[in-house]
Motif scaffolding. Structure first.
Motif, PDB file in Angstrom:
ATOM      1  N   THR A   1       3.749   9.415   2.017  1.00  0.00           N
ATOM      2  CA  THR A   1       4.167   8.742   0.788  1.00  0.00           C
ATOM      3  C   THR A   1       3.300   9.155  -0.396  1.00  0.00           C
ATOM      4  O   THR A   1       3.742   9.103  -1.542  1.00  0.00           O
ATOM      5  CB  THR A   1       4.143   7.212   0.948  1.00  0.00           C
ATOM      6  OG1 THR A   1       2.879   6.802   1.511  1.00  0.00           O
ATOM      7  CG2 THR A   1       5.266   6.739   1.859  1.00  0.00           C
ATOM      8  N   LYS A   2       2.059   9.598  -0.140  1.00  0.00           N
ATOM      9  CA  LYS A   2       1.230  10.144  -1.216  1.00  0.00           C
ATOM     10  C   LYS A   2       1.668  11.555  -1.583  1.00  0.00           C
ATOM     11  O   LYS A   2       1.448  12.008  -2.707  1.00  0.00           O
ATOM     12  CB  LYS A   2      -0.241  10.178  -0.784  1.00  0.00           C
ATOM     13  CG  LYS A   2      -0.923   8.825  -0.738  1.00  0.00           C
ATOM     14  CD  LYS A   2      -2.352   8.967  -0.212  1.00  0.00           C
ATOM     15  CE  LYS A   2      -3.059   7.619  -0.170  1.00  0.00           C
ATOM     16  NZ  LYS A   2      -4.412   7.747   0.447  1.00  0.00           N
TER      17      LYS A   2
ATOM     18  N   THR B   1       7.106  13.173  -4.361  1.00  0.00           N
ATOM     19  CA  THR B   1       7.647  12.617  -5.593  1.00  0.00           C
ATOM     20  C   THR B   1       9.156  12.589  -5.404  1.00  0.00           C
ATOM     21  O   THR B   1       9.736  13.563  -4.919  1.00  0.00           O
ATOM     22  CB  THR B   1       7.290  13.480  -6.813  1.00  0.00           C
ATOM     23  OG1 THR B   1       5.871  13.536  -6.954  1.00  0.00           O
ATOM     24  CG2 THR B   1       7.888  12.904  -8.089  1.00  0.00           C
TER      25      THR B   1
ATOM     26  N   ARG C   1       5.465   8.280  -5.978  1.00  0.00           N
ATOM     27  CA  ARG C   1       5.740   8.607  -7.371  1.00  0.00           C
ATOM     28  C   ARG C   1       7.222   8.936  -7.502  1.00  0.00           C
ATOM     29  O   ARG C   1       7.806   9.568  -6.613  1.00  0.00           O
ATOM     30  CB  ARG C   1       4.909   9.814  -7.815  1.00  0.00           C
ATOM     31  CG  ARG C   1       3.416   9.556  -7.857  1.00  0.00           C
ATOM     32  CD  ARG C   1       2.638  10.854  -7.800  1.00  0.00           C
ATOM     33  NE  ARG C   1       2.817  11.496  -6.501  1.00  0.00           N
ATOM     34  CZ  ARG C   1       2.228  12.637  -6.158  1.00  0.00           C
ATOM     35  NH1 ARG C   1       1.450  13.254  -7.016  1.00  0.00           N
ATOM     36  NH2 ARG C   1       2.423  13.162  -4.958  1.00  0.00           N
TER      37      ARG C   1
ATOM     38  N   LYS D   1       0.834  -1.200   0.000  1.00  0.00           N
ATOM     39  CA  LYS D   1       0.000   0.000   0.000  1.00  0.00           C
ATOM     40  C   LYS D   1       0.869   1.250   0.000  1.00  0.00           C
ATOM     41  O   LYS D   1       0.686   2.160  -0.817  1.00  0.00           O
ATOM     42  CB  LYS D   1      -0.918  -0.002   1.228  1.00  0.00           C
ATOM     43  CG  LYS D   1      -1.719   1.285   1.425  1.00  0.00           C
ATOM     44  CD  LYS D   1      -2.735   1.492   0.319  1.00  0.00           C
ATOM     45  CE  LYS D   1      -3.722   2.608   0.663  1.00  0.00           C
ATOM     46  NZ  LYS D   1      -3.069   3.930   0.774  1.00  0.00           N
TER      47      LYS D   1
ATOM     48  N   ASN E   1       2.014   4.204  -3.172  1.00  0.00           N
ATOM     49  CA  ASN E   1       1.733   5.632  -3.073  1.00  0.00           C
ATOM     50  C   ASN E   1       2.811   6.495  -3.718  1.00  0.00           C
ATOM     51  O   ASN E   1       2.550   7.622  -4.146  1.00  0.00           O
ATOM     52  CB  ASN E   1       1.631   6.057  -1.596  1.00  0.00           C
ATOM     53  CG  ASN E   1       0.382   5.558  -0.917  1.00  0.00           C
ATOM     54  OD1 ASN E   1      -0.567   5.137  -1.566  1.00  0.00           O
ATOM     55  ND2 ASN E   1       0.377   5.588   0.408  1.00  0.00           N
TER      56      ASN E   1
ATOM     57  N   ASP F   1       0.980   6.906   5.256  1.00  0.00           N
ATOM     58  CA  ASP F   1       0.113   6.928   4.087  1.00  0.00           C
ATOM     59  C   ASP F   1       0.056   8.330   3.486  1.00  0.00           C
ATOM     60  O   ASP F   1       0.185   8.512   2.267  1.00  0.00           O
ATOM     61  CB  ASP F   1      -1.281   6.457   4.485  1.00  0.00           C
ATOM     62  CG  ASP F   1      -2.203   6.241   3.294  1.00  0.00           C
ATOM     63  OD1 ASP F   1      -1.748   5.654   2.291  1.00  0.00           O
ATOM     64  OD2 ASP F   1      -3.371   6.664   3.360  1.00  0.00           O
ATOM     65  N   THR F   2      -0.118   9.341   4.339  1.00  0.00           N
ATOM     66  CA  THR F   2      -0.190  10.715   3.853  1.00  0.00           C
ATOM     67  C   THR F   2       1.116  11.157   3.210  1.00  0.00           C
ATOM     68  O   THR F   2       1.123  11.731   2.114  1.00  0.00           O
ATOM     69  CB  THR F   2      -0.523  11.673   5.014  1.00  0.00           C
ATOM     70  OG1 THR F   2      -1.822  11.370   5.514  1.00  0.00           O
ATOM     71  CG2 THR F   2      -0.488  13.126   4.556  1.00  0.00           C
TER      72      THR F   2
ATOM     73  N   GLY G   1      -0.754  17.549   0.119  1.00  0.00           N
ATOM     74  CA  GLY G   1      -0.084  16.585   0.985  1.00  0.00           C
ATOM     75  C   GLY G   1       0.547  17.248   2.192  1.00  0.00           C
ATOM     76  O   GLY G   1       0.501  16.713   3.310  1.00  0.00           O
TER      77      GLY G   1
END
Length: 377
Positions: A291-292, A295, A68, A62, A66, A288-289, A198
């Motif tokens: 890694t989203k 980049t 990029r 997961k 995330n 989670d936040t 983010g």
């Protein structure tokens, strides 16, 4: 742990082979420190931010999905400054001012997909990884942009006397890195980019960040209204703080940079005291936040790579981070632009290239933006 058996991840301390515990089933706190999943290096409009965590099964895939990444090495080829062999590292950190998607509301403007590097910082990690220098590059600085090829293979011609942030607008991450390497003569080992949405969510997930303002700040354009005093900033307020340029100082990008630098230090201190490892859910939400939100260059484009990178920087506290702005002077032809002070800028880049401290003489007497001390961690 598998997807079938664990539809909602239960997280203890994540390690490459699962949860780590010491004798008697007690969590080993020293190993937890070594596996810090959160690193704030700087946001741009705020500073440096990377958060990763290792694990297996659902959690690993997961978080890994995330991230990029951009293959900057392939885009730039071999015509680059020589990589340092002394253990030091140079990281270009950008804050992405993308006018699309979730960032449209935060950044203003139209949903046209355009993007700018709203903030740029070169983070130099010294040999031994116990201290760092951060050099902010004003987005309004007029520079000579070299020819570059973006990550999609499109070639872009050189341009003279253009704003620094045009490099990112023109050719994305690869052209931004090419421009910084051309200006500094220093090879960028890594690239990190954080976007508006983010950043705001990350601050909220942390429970806010405490700063003290020594003067009132009121800037309707960045939706920020703070009285002098101590504040626990929400994500929206933090974003307003690192983007304001009309509420403090002389209204220039230089004043905003000083606020950003102060906020980055406060953010680093907040991470150290927030206690995310006592709450598995908070740790997962942060991972989670973050890694989203980022980049990276392709060398950092996985959770394991990010954790290894963060592990190498865990010894650097805000007290051991020296922050300066690239020496500039106001452009006599346009008060909204600045020009590099070439001789002083060379002192900065030469010091970092030789893994030395930046001399005070390099920034003495240069334009400042007059916002120093308005915000303190």
């Amino acid at each position: 742990m598998s997807v079938e058996s664990t539809p909602e991840p239960e997280i203890t301390e994540l390690g490459a082979k699962g949860p780590r515990r010491g004798a008697g089933g007690r969590r080993r706190r020293t190993r937890s420190g070594r596996r810090k999943a959160l690193l704030v290096t700087a946001w741009t409009a705020a500073g440096v931010i990377v958060l990763g965590g290792t694990g297996a099964g659902y959690v690993y895939f997961k978080l890994n999905g995330n991230i990029r990444s951009v293959d900057i090495n392939s885009a730039l080829g071999s015509d680059r400054p020589t990589k340092a062999d002394n253990g030091s590292q140079n990281i270009l950190v950008l804050g992405s001012d993308t006018r699309s998607g979730a960032n449209r509301k935060l950044g203003g403007g139209t949903d046209d997909g355009s993007a700018r590097s709203d903030t740029a910082m070169v983070v130099h990690v010294y040999q031994g990884h116990q201290r760092a220098s951060v050099v902010s590059i004003p987005r309004d600085a007029l520079i000579d942009r070299p020819a570059c090829t973006d990550a999609n293979g499109t070639a872009h011609p050189a341009a003279s006397g253009v704003m620094f942030n045009s490099a990112y607008t023109t050719g994305g991450a690869a052209c931004a890195v090419r421009t910084v390497e051309s200006m500094s003569g220093i090879r960028m080992d890594h690239y990190l980019e954080v976007d508006f949405a983010g950043f705001q969510k990350l601050v909220d997930d942390l429970g806010g960040v405490k700063v003290t303002t020594t003067k009132d700040i009121d800037d309707p354009q960045s939706h920020l209204d703070l009285k002098a005093g101590t504040h626990d900033l929400t994500g929206e307020q933090a974003l307003g703080l690192v983007r304001t340029r009309h509420g403090v100082g002389d209204g220039s990008d230089l004043g905003r940079i000083q606020l950003q630098q102060a906020f980055v230090k406060a953010l680093i201190d907040q991470v150290k005291h927030v206690g995310v490892f006592t709450s598995p859910k908070k740790l997962y939400d942060l991972a989670d936040t973050a890694t989203k939100a980022v980049t990276t260059d392709s060398d950092l484009g996985s959770v394991n790579s990010l954790v290894d990178f963060a592990d190498g920087l865990k010894g650097i506290s805000s007290a051991h981070m020296h922050m300066v702005t690239m020496p500039v002077r106001y452009d006599p032809a346009d008060p909204n632009r600045v020009l590099p002070e070439q001789s002083k800028a060379r002192q900065v880049w030469t010091a970092l290239k030789n893994d030395r401290a930046i001399p005070a003489s390099a920034t003495r007497g240069t334009a400042t933006g007059e916002a120093r001390g308005v915000v303190t961690p």
